[in-house]
Design an enzyme around this catalytic site. Structure first.
Site, PDB file in Angstrom:
ATOM      1  CG  HIS A  73      -0.347   0.000   2.543  1.00 47.57           C
ATOM      2  ND1 HIS A  73       0.069   1.147   3.176  1.00 47.57           N
ATOM      3  CD2 HIS A  73      -0.088  -1.016   3.395  1.00 47.57           C
ATOM      4  CE1 HIS A  73       0.556   0.843   4.362  1.00 47.57           C
ATOM      5  NE2 HIS A  73       0.482  -0.470   4.530  1.00 47.57           N
ATOM      6  CG  ASP A  75      -2.682   4.101   2.756  1.00 50.29           C
ATOM      7  OD1 ASP A  75      -2.233   3.070   2.224  1.00 50.29           O
ATOM      8  OD2 ASP A  75      -3.566   4.071   3.644  1.00 50.29           O
ATOM      9  CG  ASP A 106       2.939   0.151   7.882  1.00 48.93           C
ATOM     10  OD1 ASP A 106       2.567  -0.396   6.826  1.00 48.93           O
ATOM     11  OD2 ASP A 106       2.169   0.332   8.847  1.00 48.93           O
ATOM     12  CD  GLU A 140      -2.872  -1.435   5.396  1.00 45.57           C
ATOM     13  OE1 GLU A 140      -2.859  -2.444   6.130  1.00 45.57           O
ATOM     14  OE2 GLU A 140      -2.346  -0.352   5.758  1.00 45.57           O
ATOM     15  CD  GLU A 141      -1.058   2.398   7.576  1.00 43.91           C
ATOM     16  OE1 GLU A 141      -1.715   2.041   8.567  1.00 43.91           O
ATOM     17  OE2 GLU A 141       0.114   2.044   7.372  1.00 43.91           O
ATOM     18  CD  GLU A 168       1.653  -3.718   6.331  1.00 48.39           C
ATOM     19  OE1 GLU A 168       2.149  -2.905   7.119  1.00 48.39           O
ATOM     20  OE2 GLU A 168       0.518  -3.585   5.833  1.00 48.39           O
TER      21      GLU A 168
END
Length: 253
Positions: A73, A75, A106, A140-141, A168
């Site tokens: 991802h 974001d 991340d 995603e976050e 992830e």
């Protein structure tokens, strides 16, 4: 090759994709450029307005076989610059080679690793039987509601013919790639506590603060119970217990 990988990583990190109100278009431009350099097709699909999913594909010798999807991802979570040693989107490298940037772990590092692995294999003349799709998704976050949740419903995703996917995880500094086959389930609570209002000199019944205190005690007791399981059994890991965290409290005028 290592220098190029680091430069690409830094360029990606310098794109500010922190919530809220993210502009993903610089990411679209960046990955289109990378795909062109790699001589690979790049598809951009807008799951929702301003929320693109980017797919770079390395077509295999037998493209009818189920493909492999390498997903990450774009974001990242919000930043508070006054708490940072270096600016969060400068991608500063210190004297020890550490890179400081929001998203460095991340999970922009993983997305770049996918691309750089493909670059190295192609430069070595390697060809693969199966097609590899590298996807970069938004949102995603905050749950993926405007990203992957919508993308998997499309014919574009179905036509990728995904048979296996990696997402992830924990990055590796050596030749061992750790694959986790378990998936924890997330459950978001939004709890509204209305209560009796009145002058601050009174001791009113049924106040919002009392209700919040009751809930916080319940959450804290359960959290302590799960932590105790970890402390008392060395065979357990964080994935074997239920984690509870209160992330946001708002209220009052």
């Amino acid at each position: 090759m290592d220098k190029l990988a680091i430069e690409n990583f830094q360029e990606y990190l310098k794109i500010p994709t922190a919530h809220p109100d993210i502009n993903y278009e610089p990411c679209v431009t960046f990955f289109k450029k990378q795909a062109e350099i790699l001589n690979l097709p790049c598809l951009v699909h807008y799951c929702k307005p301003n929320n693109p999913a980017i797919i770079i594909s390395w077509v295999g010798n037998e493209p009818t076989l189920p493909s492999i999807l390498l997903n990450s991802h774009m974001d990242v979570v919000p930043v508070f610059e006054d708490k940072w040693t270096y600016k969060p989107f400068d991608a500063r490298i210190d004297d020890k080679g550490n890179i400081y940037a929001r998203g460095a772990q991340d999970m922009k590092c993983v997305g770049i690793q996918y691309l750089e692995a493909v670059r190295r294999l192609k430069n070595q003349g390697v060809t693969l039987k199966r097609t590899i799709h590298i996807s970069f998704v938004p949102d995603e976050e905050v749950g993926g509601i405007l990203g992957m949740k919508e993308f998997v419903k499309t014919d574009i995703f179905k036509n990728l013919n995904v048979g296996f996917g990696l997402d992830e995880g924990i990055t590796s500094s050596d030749d061992i790639f750790r694959v986790f086959y378990g998936e924890r389930t997330i459950w978001h609570f939004k709890i509204h506590c209305p209560g009796q209002t009145g002058h601050g000199s009174l001791l009113l019944d049924n106040t919002a603060g009392e209700k919040i205190r009751y809930l916080m005690d319940k959450f804290s007791d359960f959290r302590a119970q799960e932590r105790k399981k970890l402390d008392e059994n060395s065979k357990l890991t964080i994935g074997d217990v239920t984690t509870v965290n209160v992330t946001t409290l708002t209220g009052g005028v």
